[in-house]
Each structure stands twice: as structure tokens, then as C-alpha cells.
Design an enzyme around this catalytic site. Structure first.
Site, PDB file in Angstrom:
ATOM      1  CD  GLU A 297      38.267  38.655  44.289  1.00 58.22           C
ATOM      2  OE1 GLU A 297      37.213  38.276  44.207  1.00 58.22           O
ATOM      3  OE2 GLU A 297      39.233  38.018  43.840  1.00 58.22           O
TER       4      GLU A 297
ATOM      5  CB  THR B 198      34.917  34.468  44.464  1.00 54.13           C
ATOM      6  OG1 THR B 198      36.061  35.319  44.035  1.00 54.13           O
ATOM      7  CG2 THR B 198      34.235  35.479  45.381  1.00 54.13           C
TER       8      THR B 198
ATOM      9  CG  HIS C  94      39.522  39.517  40.146  1.00 55.48           C
ATOM     10  ND1 HIS C  94      39.924  39.088  38.926  1.00 55.48           N
ATOM     11  CD2 HIS C  94      38.782  38.417  40.633  1.00 55.48           C
ATOM     12  CE1 HIS C  94      39.927  37.802  39.064  1.00 55.48           C
ATOM     13  NE2 HIS C  94      39.161  37.133  40.103  1.00 55.48           N
TER      14      HIS C  94
ATOM     15  CG  ASP D 235      38.130  36.359  47.728  1.00 57.52           C
ATOM     16  OD1 ASP D 235      39.041  36.731  47.632  1.00 57.52           O
ATOM     17  OD2 ASP D 235      37.463  36.488  46.568  1.00 57.52           O
ATOM     18  CG  HIS D 236      40.508  33.679  46.544  1.00 53.67           C
ATOM     19  ND1 HIS D 236      41.425  34.525  45.709  1.00 53.67           N
ATOM     20  CD2 HIS D 236      39.204  33.854  46.188  1.00 53.67           C
ATOM     21  CE1 HIS D 236      40.705  35.045  44.806  1.00 53.67           C
ATOM     22  NE2 HIS D 236      39.396  34.922  44.970  1.00 53.67           N
TER      23      HIS D 236
END
Ligand code: GP9
Ligand code: MN
Length: 619
Positions: A253, A295, A410, A469-470
Site C-alpha cells: 500500500e 489500489t 494507507h 500500488d501507487h
């Protein structure tokens, strides 16, 4: 017009002006809209007007009390819309699109973050609605009802058309092809306004519904030809090197590459990963290509090698399409497929989408034991998530293909004191400060997971793939990021470079002997063919836009979802070409050769998704 005539427009006029000014103030205070000239500022200023006049204009057809009531209610609803946008922007650093807006299941889960995002000054946004209510309720004689003549109505709507055309005309001179090239939401909002943009988005949405109905198989043939022409032969030495092994993929994450091999307050941020990299293939020049689906977009990229969408999350908008994702392919080769994520099964519409991707089993929230003690922020802490997942994993039929989606790192990066293995960073920006300890926590959880795999005897016969993921730190935090990176400011060039996410491919018995740092420009889209080739599976007929990361002649080119792209030497963003060596603007001619290709790839991929073209694919 005499005074009596004017009087009946009073409420409409006040409501319009208040909402108009309010929208402009929100533009300036809550959104990050770059203005380069007075003309742009003027367009920004007038752009809410046509929509507001249009909506309030309906009141002119109404009778008596209904008219005033309508104006107040619309004023409230439009304010809510504006506010939802503000919240959304704080979270995603992007404007809403309709598919995302209607993802109430997602929005419900955002609870934690919403609280974090709320500011008391937000209440000011509703002051004008309260004022209008008070006027209508307590001062009815100030806003009286009088019938409106047909001629007056005509004049009103004519004025509205003039305003709208003026807006569009100015926008067109500022940004030709604004409405046909919808890469950039910011540009749209800047030019036609947030409200008109939402209408525009709704039109596009219905268009895409129609697109599926109209699509036919010949389009897929064209795209297939394009893909075959770009195909690179897989690396012979590595093809099949992990044949029949278990596949273990971890979505890390919000993990960005800048934390790898880096320190905060003199302490390593990812000691485990830094060590693991030394026994793996590590890709340090790989970009995330996600859009609003975050995600889920990353999952989509990794498993389909297609681009996610420019608007909304493809997991939501096209979950029932036909795909040919990695799990589905591997099932045909005797694999059992499962995915693990300790969140509501419907978040990002996963429960529906995973069926289309070919998963046999989705271990979601209800499969985990989640309680006060073992959770923080968004839910089950990564350490327990891996621990509990492992218990399921060891019972699965082998070979298996599995994906694990972590959660602790997150936004808003909450973590209890006892889990903080390194102190927070020290800047004025709480988000950036807190990012480092949660990354460190995830790193520690990964370490325990790999140890667990070894203990359960699942390690040696597996291939382990870890990917970020980003981004975790959005543009809103550029100031603190600049401070951390020791830069004066984060330029658009730096911003693109910050979109790099780690990819680690670990093949026990192979990469521990010959680890390698691979710096070819690449993207998440390249993962699918890479994995399939390592497993010895041919992709000659597969429809995918990525290239095998180990292919000798892999093209150094990656397109981001917003249309930016990166080549070996250049970066293209917002119509500007940058030289990677200097980070400075350079002549456009360097980027021009790639511009058509970047657009083509996104267009083709969108066509596949919107037209559901893979339903025509026969293997
Ligand atoms: C939610 C998790 C986080 O299930 O995947 O989603 P994100 O907000 O990063 O897309
Ligand atoms: Mn994420």
C-alpha cells in the site's frame, strides 16, 4: 425594467451570486488550479455561472411558493455537491467523476479518512444556504412571487446561452480540443467549471454504455495487430525458470520508490526490503500507472496489462466485462487462485471483479479475525493480516497463484506508539511525517511474512513479487516533500519521478545467487507478461500492452494514466517536454515522436474496456 419586475428575480439573483462567489472561493482555496494568465483567471471566475443560471432558471416556470423553495433546495444540493468535491479532492487530489461518486460502498468505508479530512471551516460553506432559508421563511415580502411572462423567460435563457457561449469560446481559444481530449480533469474544471464538468462526465458515461452495444470484433483485430507489432521476444534464459512454482504477489500500500535505501532522521525506512532487494531482481525505474481507482487500478494493471480508465475505477465501471487476467490463464495451467485482503469484500467492487479476473477464492474481511487490538486506521494491521493469511495459504492446493493486499500504510497513516519502529519525520505536514513509521511497519510485516513462508515450507517452491500500488504522498504535500528531499521545491518533473514504485521479483534459488537492479524505464503494465514468461507460459496470442521486463530489447517507454509519459531520456507532462538529465524543459521535438504512441495505447486500451472487446477473444 421597472423595480417591480426586478423584485421577482431577487431571490434568484441573490442565490446565483452567492453560490457563484462561493464556488470561486472554493476553487481558489480548496483546489489546486494553476492559473497562468488573467484570461485564465477570468474563465475560472465566470465558469460556474452558466450552470447556476441554468439550474435556477427552472424556477421561472414554477408557481408561487414552489419557486422560492426550489431555489433554496437547489442551492443546498449544489453546495453539497461542491462540498463532496472538496472532500474528494482532499483525499484523491482529483475531481470527482460520476462512477466514483456513486460508489457509496466505498464512500462508507472512507469513514476514517472523512473524519480526518473534515475541517471546521467547512461549515462556512453552508452559510449562504442558511441565509437564503431565512430570507424565504422570515422575509417573504422581500422575495415575493409574481408570474413571469414568456418574453422575460426567453430573455433570461438567451442571456444564459450568451454566458455559456462566451465561456466555451474563451475556453476553446485557451485550450483547443478541450472537450474531445479528456485526459485531464483539472484542465476541464479550470475551463468549463466543476458543475458543467459533471454534466459533461454524465454524458460521457452514457456514451460508454452505448459503446459496448456498438463495438464489434473487427476493432479487436486492429488492436491485436498493433500489439503483435510491438511484441518483444521473451528472454530465453529466464523463460520458464519458475515453471509450476507457486506465485505470491503482494500489493504494498502507498509505497513509493523514494523510501527504498533511504533514511529518515538517520534511520533506515525499509531495512527488510533493502536487504531483500539484494537477493532479488529490483526495478527502480518503474512507474505506477493508476488513475482514480488507486489500489484496484494497480491490481488491474498488474493482472491484465491493460490501462485502467481515465474516469472512475474500472473495477466498478466494467466489472462484468470479459477479461483474460493472469489468474484465469493460470487456472488453465492447473493453478488454484486466491486473493487475500482484510477489507469489506465490496470495497472497489472486488467481490464482483475478482470473479471476472478468474479467482477461485477471495479471503476478505469476514475470513479474518479483526478486533480492537489487532487493527488500526483502515483495519487489520499488516502483521496480523499476513499471519492469518498464512494459515489459509498453507491449506491451499498447489501450485497456487495468490495476491495479498496490505492496508496499514494507507492515508492518514495511523499507527500506535508500540508499532512505531522509527520516529515520525519532523515537518509542518502531519501526513508526510506519519508516512515513514507506517512504511517501516509494513516493511517489518513483510519480513515476518517471508519468514513465515519459509517456516511453512512454502518459500522454496514459490516466486514472490512485491509491488508498490501507487503514490502515498500526493501533490498536496509538496512542501514537506521538498523539505525531506532537500529540494527547493517539487517541480512537475520531480512530481513525475516521484510516481515511481518499487517492484521486486524474488525467485529463491535464482535471484539470491544473481540479484540485479534493473533500471529500464517500465510500468506496472509490464508485470503480467513478465510473470507469465517466468512461468514458461506463452503470451503470443494474449492481448496486453506491457512488455516482458526481461526482454532484451524492451522499449524504455511508459505512459501514465493522465497522458504523461517517460522515455529513456525524456519526460512529457502537461504539454511540456523535460530532459531527464537536467530536469529542465527542453524542445518539444524530443517528445513528439512518442506523443502519438502514448495516446494510441491509452485509446486502444480504453476501447477494449469500454467496448468489452475481450468477449470477442477466442483462445
Ligand atoms: C482498500 C484498499 C485501499 O481496500 O485497497 O484502497 P486505496 O484507497 O489505496 O485505493
Ligand atoms: Mn492503495
Amino acid at each position: 425594467m421597472n423595480r417591480a419586475t426586478l423584485k421577482k428575480y431577487r431571490l434568484l439573483f441573490i442565490a446565483t451570486v452567492l453560490l457563484w462567489l462561493k464556488t470561486y472561493i472554493v476553487y481558489k482555496t480548496s483546489f489546486d488550479i494553476e492559473i497562468e494568465s488573467w484570461k485564465q483567471e477570468f474563465i475560472l471566475f465566470i465558469n460556474p455561472l452558466s450552470f447556476l443560471l441554468f439550474v435556477f432558471g427552472f424556477s421561472l416556470f414554477m408557481k408561487e411558493k414552489a419557486r422560492n423553495r426550489y431555489i433554496v433546495i437547489m442551492s443546498f444540493l449544489i453546495t453539497v455537491l461542491l462540498y463532496v468535491n472538496v472532500m474528494f479532492y482532499r483525499f484523491f487530489n482529483d475531481f470527482i467523476t460520476l462512477p466514483v461518486l456513486f460508489q457509496t460502498s466505498n464512500m462508507g468505508d472512507l469513514g476514517n479518512s472523512v473524519f480526518e479530512l473534515f475541517q471546521f471551516s467547512d461549515l462556512l460553506m453552508f452559510v449562504d444556504v442558511a441565509f437564503l432559508t431565512w430570507l424565504v421563511w422570515k422575509k417573504p415580502s422581500f422575495v415575493p412571487f409574481e408570474p413571469i411572462a414568456k418574453k422575460e423567460r426567453h430573455a433570461y435563457f438567451l442571456a444564459l446561452v450568451v454566458v455559456a457561449l462566451l465561456n466555451l469560446g474563451l475556453a476553446e481559444t485557451e485550450r483547443p480540443e478541450l472537450l474531445t481530449r479528456t485526459f485531464d480533469r483539472k484542465m476541464l474544471v479550470k475551463n468549463i467549471g466543476m458543475y458543467n464538468y459533471l454534466v459533461y462526465d454524465a454524458v460521457l458515461q452514457s456514451k460508454s454504455k452505448a459503446q459496448r452495444a456498438l463495438a464489434d470484433s473487427s476493432e479487436l483485430a486492429d488492436i491485436g495487430n498493433y500489439i503483435r507489432a510491438n511484441e518483444k521476444a521473451p528472454n530465453k534464459e529466464l523463460f520458464g525458470i519458475a515453471k509450476n512454482r507457486n506465485v505470491i504477489i503482494v500489493s504494498m500500500e502507498s509505497l513509493q520508490s523514494f523510501v527504498i535505501n533511504n533514511k529518515v532522521n538517520g534511520q533506515e525506512i525499509t531495512p527488510f526490503l533493502n536487504d531483500f532487494i539484494k537477493q532479488s531482481y529490483y526495478f527502480d525505474n518503474l512507474y505506477h500507472q493508476t488513475g482514480q481507482g488507486k489500489t484496484s487500478d494497480a491490481e488491474f494493471l498488474i493482472e491484465n496489462s491493460l490501462y485502467p480508465l481515465g474516469r472512475g475505477a474500472v473495477f466498478f465501471t466494467h466489472a462484468t466485462n470479459e477479461y483474460n487476467a493472469t489468474p484465469e490463464i493460470l487456472k488453465k495451467h492447473g493453478y488454484y487462485t486466491a486473493v487475500f485482503h482484510a477489507n469489506n469484500k465490496s470495497f472497489w467492487n472486488r467481490d464482483i471483479m475478482y470473479q471476472s479476473l478468474g479467482y477461485d477464492r477471495y479471503f476478505s474481511l469476514t475470513d479474518f479475525d479483526v478486533n480492537e487490538e489487532n487493527s488500526v486506521g483502515w483495519g487489520l494491521k499488516d502483521k496480523y493480516f499476513f499471519e492469518q493469511s498464512l494459515q489459509y495459504l498453507k491449506t491451499l492446493q498447489q501450485p497456487f497463484y495468490t495476491k495479498f493486499i496490505t492496508l496499514t500504510n494507507h492515508f492518514p497513516f495511523e499507527l500506535e506508539e508500540e508499532d512505531r519502529l522509527i520516529p515520525e519525520y519532523t515537518s509542518d505536514d502531519r501526513t508526510v511525517n506519519r508516512y515513514f513509521p507506517t512504511v517501516r511497519y509494513m516493511d517489518e510485516s513483510l519480513k515476518a511474512f517471508i519468514e513465515g513462508l519459509k517456516k511453512e515450507g512454502l518459500y522454496d517452491n514459490s516466486i514472490i513479487i512485491l509491488y508498490g500500488d501507487h503514490y502515498g504522498i500526493s501533490e498536496n504535500h509538496n512542501e514537506a516533500m521538498a523539505q525531506y528531499l532537500g529540494k527547493e521545491k517539487i517541480t512537475p518533473f520531480d512530481h513525475i519521478q516521484l510516481q515511481r514504485v518499487p517492484l521486486i521479483i524474488h525467485i529463491p534459488g535464482v535471484t539470491d545467487k544473481h540479484p540485479e537492479v534493473i533500471s529500464k524505464v517500465s510500468g506496472q503494465i509490464d508485470v503480467k507478461p513478465t510473470i507469465l514468461h517466468l512461468l514458461g507460459i506463452d503470451t503470443k496470442d494474449d492481448i496486453h500492452f506491457g512488455q516482458d521486463l526481461f526482454a532484451k530489447d524492451k522499449m524504455e517507454f511508459v505512459v501514465l494514466r493522465d497522458g504523461s509519459f517517460i522515455t529513456k531520456d525524456y519526460i512529457y507532462k502537461d504539454n511540456i517536454c523535460y530532459d531527464k538529465k537536467t530536469g529542465l524543459k527542453t524542445d518539444m521535438s524530443h517528445c513528439e515522436p512518442y506523443m502519438e504512441k502514448a495516446k494510441q495505447e491509452l485509446d486502444y486500451s480504453d476501447k477494449i474496456v469500454y467496448g468489452d472487446l475481450l468477449r470477442f477473444y477466442n483462445d
